[in-house]
Scaffold this active site. Sequence first.
Site, PDB file in Angstrom:
ATOM      1  N   LYS A 161       0.860  -1.192   0.000  1.00  0.00           N
ATOM      2  CA  LYS A 161       0.000   0.000   0.000  1.00  0.00           C
ATOM      3  C   LYS A 161       0.893   1.237   0.000  1.00  0.00           C
ATOM      4  CE  LYS A 161      -1.678   2.937   2.540  1.00  0.00           C
ATOM      5  NZ  LYS A 161      -1.684   4.257   1.871  1.00  0.00           N
TER       6      LYS A 161
ATOM      7  N   GLU B  27      10.412   1.190  10.023  1.00  0.00           N
ATOM      8  CA  GLU B  27      11.381   2.258   9.718  1.00  0.00           C
ATOM      9  C   GLU B  27      10.653   3.566   9.965  1.00  0.00           C
ATOM     10  OE1 GLU B  27      14.418   1.784   9.078  1.00  0.00           O
ATOM     11  OE2 GLU B  27      14.542  -0.285   8.399  1.00  0.00           O
TER      12      GLU B  27
ATOM     13  N   CYS C 153      13.855  11.057   6.361  1.00  0.00           N
ATOM     14  CA  CYS C 153      13.913  10.507   7.723  1.00  0.00           C
ATOM     15  C   CYS C 153      15.290  10.696   8.331  1.00  0.00           C
ATOM     16  CB  CYS C 153      13.549   9.031   7.682  1.00  0.00           C
ATOM     17  SG  CYS C 153      14.556   8.113   6.512  1.00  0.00           S
TER      18      CYS C 153
ATOM     19  N   GLU D 188      10.131  15.806  15.055  1.00  0.00           N
ATOM     20  CA  GLU D 188      10.485  15.707  13.637  1.00  0.00           C
ATOM     21  C   GLU D 188       9.595  16.666  12.851  1.00  0.00           C
ATOM     22  OE1 GLU D 188       9.251  12.220  11.400  1.00  0.00           O
ATOM     23  OE2 GLU D 188      11.262  12.081  10.541  1.00  0.00           O
TER      24      GLU D 188
HETATM   25  P1  NAD Z   1       2.618   8.181   7.712  1.00  0.00           P
HETATM   26  O1  NAD Z   1       2.914   7.318   8.891  1.00  0.00           O
HETATM   27  O2  NAD Z   1       1.583   9.218   7.833  1.00  0.00           O
HETATM   28  O3  NAD Z   1       2.197   7.264   6.481  1.00  0.00           O
HETATM   29  C1  NAD Z   1       3.006   6.201   6.053  1.00  0.00           C
HETATM   30  C2  NAD Z   1       2.120   5.171   5.396  1.00  0.00           C
HETATM   31  O4  NAD Z   1       1.257   4.621   6.396  1.00  0.00           O
HETATM   32  C3  NAD Z   1       1.228   5.733   4.292  1.00  0.00           C
HETATM   33  O5  NAD Z   1       1.116   4.799   3.252  1.00  0.00           O
HETATM   34  C4  NAD Z   1      -0.095   5.897   5.011  1.00  0.00           C
HETATM   35  O6  NAD Z   1      -1.209   5.870   4.155  1.00  0.00           O
HETATM   36  C5  NAD Z   1      -0.082   4.688   5.925  1.00  0.00           C
HETATM   37  N1  NAD Z   1      -0.974   4.790   7.079  1.00  0.00           N
HETATM   38  C6  NAD Z   1      -1.496   5.904   7.656  1.00  0.00           C
HETATM   39  N2  NAD Z   1      -2.304   5.563   8.689  1.00  0.00           N
HETATM   40  C7  NAD Z   1      -2.278   4.215   8.776  1.00  0.00           C
HETATM   41  C8  NAD Z   1      -2.870   3.268   9.646  1.00  0.00           C
HETATM   42  N3  NAD Z   1      -3.680   3.640  10.644  1.00  0.00           N
HETATM   43  N4  NAD Z   1      -2.593   1.946   9.466  1.00  0.00           N
HETATM   44  C9  NAD Z   1      -1.759   1.555   8.484  1.00  0.00           C
HETATM   45  N5  NAD Z   1      -1.183   2.404   7.602  1.00  0.00           N
HETATM   46  C10 NAD Z   1      -1.427   3.716   7.757  1.00  0.00           C
HETATM   47  O7  NAD Z   1       4.031   8.789   7.248  1.00  0.00           O
HETATM   48  P2  NAD Z   1       4.305   9.767   6.009  1.00  0.00           P
HETATM   49  O8  NAD Z   1       3.838  11.117   6.400  1.00  0.00           O
HETATM   50  O9  NAD Z   1       3.803   9.155   4.744  1.00  0.00           O
HETATM   51  O10 NAD Z   1       5.900   9.705   5.937  1.00  0.00           O
HETATM   52  C11 NAD Z   1       6.724  10.480   6.714  1.00  0.00           C
HETATM   53  C12 NAD Z   1       7.283   9.683   7.869  1.00  0.00           C
HETATM   54  O11 NAD Z   1       7.984   8.543   7.386  1.00  0.00           O
HETATM   55  C13 NAD Z   1       8.304  10.482   8.646  1.00  0.00           C
HETATM   56  O12 NAD Z   1       8.140  10.265  10.013  1.00  0.00           O
HETATM   57  C14 NAD Z   1       9.620   9.902   8.167  1.00  0.00           C
HETATM   58  O13 NAD Z   1      10.697  10.091   9.041  1.00  0.00           O
HETATM   59  C15 NAD Z   1       9.282   8.472   7.997  1.00  0.00           C
HETATM   60  N6  NAD Z   1      10.243   7.817   7.098  1.00  0.00           N
HETATM   61  C16 NAD Z   1      11.158   6.939   7.646  1.00  0.00           C
HETATM   62  C17 NAD Z   1      12.118   6.333   6.830  1.00  0.00           C
HETATM   63  C18 NAD Z   1      13.137   5.386   7.389  1.00  0.00           C
HETATM   64  O14 NAD Z   1      13.804   4.694   6.610  1.00  0.00           O
HETATM   65  N7  NAD Z   1      13.327   5.291   8.701  1.00  0.00           N
HETATM   66  C19 NAD Z   1      12.137   6.632   5.473  1.00  0.00           C
HETATM   67  C20 NAD Z   1      11.214   7.533   4.961  1.00  0.00           C
HETATM   68  C21 NAD Z   1      10.271   8.116   5.786  1.00  0.00           C
END
Ligand code: NAD
Length: 491
Positions: free
Chosen positions: A190, A265, A299, A395
């Site tokens: 997804k 992650e 991230c 963050e």
């Molecule tokens: P997010 O957690 O809002 O969304 C990530 C994914 O989770 C999306 O596909 C979203 O639709 C899905 N999601 C949202 N609610 C959900 C739920 N209740 N159950 C299951 N899935 C759900 O994050 P974002 O805003 O898309 O991305 C930014 C975040 O990702 C930042 O915190 C960033 O640091 C982190 N990130 C981490 C890494 C790493 O390698 N550590 C890499 C890239 C981004």
Amino acid sequence: MTSTAQALPYTIPTPELFIDGDYRPAVSGATYTSVNPATEENVVDVSAADKADIDIAVRIARLAFEQGPWSRMSGPDRGKILIRAAELIEADAENLAGLEAIEMGKLFGHSVAGDVPCAADTFRHFAGWADKITGTTALLPDFGPQPRFGFTIRQPLGVIGCITPWNNPLVIAAWKVAPALAAGNTVVLKPAEDAALSTLRLAELLAAAGLPAGVFNVLPGLGEAAGAALAAHPGIDKISFTGSARVGRQIQSLAGDTFRKVTLELGGKSPQLILADADLEQAMPWIAMGNFYHQGQVCAAGTRVLVHESRLDEVVAGLAEVAQSSVVGDPFDEASTMGTIVNRKQLDQILRYVETGRAEGATLVTGGNRIGERGYFVEPTVFVGHNDLTIAREEIFGPVATVIPFHDLDEAVRLANDTKYGLNAMVYSQNLSATHSLIPRLRVGTVWVNGWGVPDVSMPWGGRGGSGIGRELGRSGLEADTEEKTVYLGL
Ligand code: NAD
């Protein structure tokens, strides 16, 4: 602000769910609208999966796993298909980069030169592992009268559920999908609602490379519906999640209920430690890149700039100079050095953090404002402050640096570790001994010395504490997509 996007060579893939090798709308018929953050114009309406679609995709992926041929194919044959996928990704570079630029505002040039080759290399790397998935052997002592031999085998887990964020959708999809497929698993992914198109295109390219239908399924949809349904699905053997700590926590507790494997992650608030003897001419571009690359939506961004007090003025001036000379603009324009923030919500959040920084007494050196009224552009921003500020603890996921002075190495380590996160840290110094002694004291998954950058596919990547659980990439990432079985052979 105008966009040259329409003139560029990209094709929007069918904006539906990619299940069993073909597109189909969501069972409910629901869609959501993808918006171009540079122009605020609608890009396309994308089918929005929910539980009913996830049920179908997991069933299809399970069937593909149980019946083969993918899970039973020889390693070399799987590897050939993954290498072909890498070639097709490279050949499609401008198209993939265009889709990422138009959906989430990343610089087209950065995607062509960085993200797309990284995604291709990830498939090539794990293609090489597909025929090298081995266990261990042991010469065991006899068990009573019986001589024995022990060995382990590594088998695919089954169906892996992947949930990806919007900030580097193609690369992060590749990091999850390539090792999972190399090990013989099938996948239901997804993508984030703000950036699903490049992942749909990836599904088309993998199919063209010869991946059998049903092995890789992509279901765009909203997090609370499609993401939550995938995370909770009993037919999934592992969830591999990249995203925020907030959602990671929910996924972890669901996984706890089912004893399912999970890799998380999550975010970061990483420190860059600039020691008294740092070569700033060499270090400054890295320090700045660690804050402003991809508008700080990374991230691994190093947004807590911890500087020895003797170098504070130089570092602040150096960061301010980079910020003020940045060209924030159209992601397709070669002159731009920074593109847009992904969406309105994220832009507003960044601006709120800037206000909080000011209100809590941090010194704003430069930036802090939205640019223009159309498109989600923001000035790169530099504050000087301390580690207890909200802007140093949370963050922001935007181009906002907080420079924090320290007095000695013990204080630097204390500040670096004084965070709920633990993804990565950067150390800038010419003193090898001081640097080497710092590395074990930093509570993080990765340390960059005299630099900053994208994780290399051959090295493990992951965090500690609030930055996540488990490792992706390298041998560790591959093995995390397998189950090790122990065999005692009576002779
Ligand atoms: P997010 O957690 O809002 O969304 C990530 C994914 O989770 C999306 O596909 C979203 O639709 C899905 N999601 C949202 N609610 C959900 C739920 N209740 N159950 C299951 N899935 C759900 O994050 P974002 O805003 O898309 O991305 C930014 C975040 O990702 C930042 O915190 C960033 O640091 C982190 N990130 C981490 C890494 C790493 O390698 N550590 C890499 C890239 C981004």
